[in-house]
Design an enzyme around this catalytic site. Structure first.
Site, PDB file in Angstrom:
ATOM      1  N   LEU A  24       4.264  46.516  44.710  1.00 48.89           N
ATOM      2  CA  LEU A  24       3.281  47.439  44.137  1.00 48.89           C
ATOM      3  C   LEU A  24       3.510  47.672  42.650  1.00 48.89           C
ATOM      4  O   LEU A  24       2.845  48.512  42.037  1.00 48.89           O
ATOM      5  CB  LEU A  24       3.315  48.777  44.896  1.00 48.89           C
ATOM      6  CG  LEU A  24       2.717  48.690  46.304  1.00 48.89           C
ATOM      7  CD1 LEU A  24       2.989  49.967  47.091  1.00 48.89           C
ATOM      8  CD2 LEU A  24       1.219  48.419  46.258  1.00 48.89           C
ATOM      9  N   GLN A  47       4.074  46.264  38.444  1.00 47.74           N
ATOM     10  CA  GLN A  47       3.156  45.663  37.462  1.00 47.74           C
ATOM     11  C   GLN A  47       2.853  44.196  37.804  1.00 47.74           C
ATOM     12  O   GLN A  47       1.700  43.770  37.771  1.00 47.74           O
ATOM     13  CB  GLN A  47       3.764  45.749  36.046  1.00 47.74           C
ATOM     14  CG  GLN A  47       2.783  45.330  34.963  1.00 47.74           C
ATOM     15  CD  GLN A  47       3.426  45.172  33.584  1.00 47.74           C
ATOM     16  OE1 GLN A  47       4.627  45.294  33.420  1.00 47.74           O
ATOM     17  NE2 GLN A  47       2.604  44.897  32.592  1.00 47.74           N
ATOM     18  N   ILE A  74      14.886  47.062  49.402  1.00 51.26           N
ATOM     19  CA  ILE A  74      15.704  45.839  49.435  1.00 51.26           C
ATOM     20  C   ILE A  74      17.190  46.133  49.610  1.00 51.26           C
ATOM     21  O   ILE A  74      17.984  45.223  49.810  1.00 51.26           O
ATOM     22  CB  ILE A  74      15.476  44.902  48.219  1.00 51.26           C
ATOM     23  CG1 ILE A  74      15.811  45.568  46.897  1.00 51.26           C
ATOM     24  CG2 ILE A  74      14.091  44.321  48.215  1.00 51.26           C
ATOM     25  CD1 ILE A  74      15.962  44.558  45.761  1.00 51.26           C
ATOM     26  N   TYR A  81      20.403  47.046  32.419  1.00 49.79           N
ATOM     27  CA  TYR A  81      19.360  46.114  32.903  1.00 49.79           C
ATOM     28  C   TYR A  81      19.735  44.679  32.518  1.00 49.79           C
ATOM     29  O   TYR A  81      19.721  43.774  33.354  1.00 49.79           O
ATOM     30  CB  TYR A  81      18.037  46.532  32.272  1.00 49.79           C
ATOM     31  CG  TYR A  81      16.839  45.643  32.571  1.00 49.79           C
ATOM     32  CD1 TYR A  81      16.363  45.460  33.865  1.00 49.79           C
ATOM     33  CD2 TYR A  81      16.145  45.027  31.527  1.00 49.79           C
ATOM     34  CE1 TYR A  81      15.244  44.675  34.115  1.00 49.79           C
ATOM     35  CE2 TYR A  81      15.027  44.257  31.762  1.00 49.79           C
ATOM     36  CZ  TYR A  81      14.573  44.070  33.063  1.00 49.79           C
ATOM     37  OH  TYR A  81      13.461  43.300  33.298  1.00 49.79           O
TER      38      TYR A  81
END
Ligand code: NAD
Ligand code: AKB
Length: 320
Positions: free
Chosen positions: A10, A12, A55, A143
């Site tokens: 769901l 981008q 996940i 990240y």
């Protein structure tokens, strides 16, 4: 025939990739999943199978894979750069432990696995211009750390266990369906919404900050193209540099003014996202992707601007 599970569907990319993949492979062969069903995208949730799936829950993911006889996972569940700096523990958990679960299931159940990486794998010590495919990678964000480790982990699962892992290093993605989920390049999407709504935009990224970008239709093509690419041609597999264009906020403003001459751009720079942007390349060299699987993007900045403004005028019901 591929039977595909999309995680983080769901978001981008996933919200548009699900549509594209259902068109190519058939509605019933593409299972979309995300942590929870959101009110948006009811059409997608209803046009084919949808599963609520975290996940980090490997057992449930395994059950979903069995239930639908999945042979391919496109793993889009992740925490992006700006949210990752605010919540580094969550970023590590989802991007590393989530990916580990996907790869373990890939090994156990003989799946193909596609996981996008990012320009965030690079850092201050990386060559900034025409950043090569194989170069120094010392990222400064959580990240980026998880993305470099993820690329290596995917390579390891291919080398050691023969899992068919593939992936690209996406630049900032521009799209008009789902808003971006908390990254550094998000300004390049927000600017179009504000150009139509207010004819002005205050950028959190400073003028002169060049970053690689790509329009979503090219990004979706890249995923399908690489997934279907002849494996004997692939030398890199999980870490292909790809790009379509590189620009700064002033270039975007100039492009928007071709349609909205009175558009104004000013700045209120966010130090966190600016320092992330400063650590990323100005422009990537994507010649290996072009050579190994015929990567060839279609959209440049003015094409993106024309299409974004046309689509958003309809979406936002602004006909000026
Ligand atoms: P996004 O933030 O828009 O979507 C991510 C989705 O993952 C969200 O819908 C979220 O609900 C879901 N999610 C988060 N934690 C989860 C969990 N534990 N289990 C299941 N789902 C979970 O992200 P995106 O832009 O669609 O990015 C998808 C992938 O592409 C990511 O790996 C990202 O790093 C990569 N990427 C994106 C861009 C970009 O500009 N969008 C650029 C480079 C790389
Ligand atoms: C972000 O800004 O975090 C993402 C990316 C380039 O990975 N858009």
């Amino acid at each position: 025939m591929r039977k595909i599970l999309i995680t983080g569907g769901l978001g981008q990319i996933g919200s548009e990739l699900t549509k594209k993949m259902r068109d190519i492979y058939g509605n019933d062969n593409v299972v979309m999943s995300d942590m929870k069903a959101k009110d948006t995208h009811k059409d997608l949730i209803e046009s084919g199978p949808f599963e609520v799936l975290d996940i980090l829950d490997k057992e449930k993911m395994g059950n979903v894979i069995e239930k639908y006889k999945i042979n391919t996972v496109v793993n889009l569940a992740a925490i992006l750069s700006a949210v990752g700096e605010a919540k580094p523990g969550l970023c590590y958990d989802v991007n590393m432990n989530g990916l580990y679960n996907v790869l373990e299931l890939g090994r156990e159940k003989d799946l193909s696995v596609f996981t996008p990486s990012s320009i965030a794998v690079f850092g201050e010590s990386t060559p900034k211009d025409k950043t090569p495919q194989d170069t120094i990678m010392r990222p400064e964000t959580m990240y980026g750390v998880t993305k470099v480790a993820g690329e290596n982990l995917c390579d390891y699962y291919h080398r050691k266990f023969g899992v068919d892992t593939r992936g690209v290093r996406f630049p900032g993605l521009i799209s008009n369906d789902t808003l971006p989920g908390g990254g550094t390049t998000d300004y390049a999407v927000h600017i179009y919404y504000e150009a139509l709504r207010k004819k002005k935009y205050t950028s959190f990224i400073d003028k002169g900050t060049q970053m690689d970008m790509m329009y979503m239709p090219d990004a979706l093509n890249a995923i399908v193209q690489l997934l279907e690419a002849d494996p004997t041609r692939l030398k890199h597999r999980n870490a292909f540099n790809i790009t379509a264009m590189s620009f700064d906020p002033e270039d975007m403003a100039a492009s928007i003014r071709k349609h909205i001459p009175e558009f104004q751009l000013d700045y209120d720079v966010d130090p966190v996202r600016q320092s992330i942007a400063n650590s990323w390349p100005n422009s990537l060299d994507d010649s290996e992707a072009r050579a190994q699987w015929d990567w060839n993007p279609e959209y440049l900045l003015d094409d993106v601007t024309a299409d974004m403004l046309e689509k958003l005028r309809i979406k936002l019901n602004i006909m000026c």
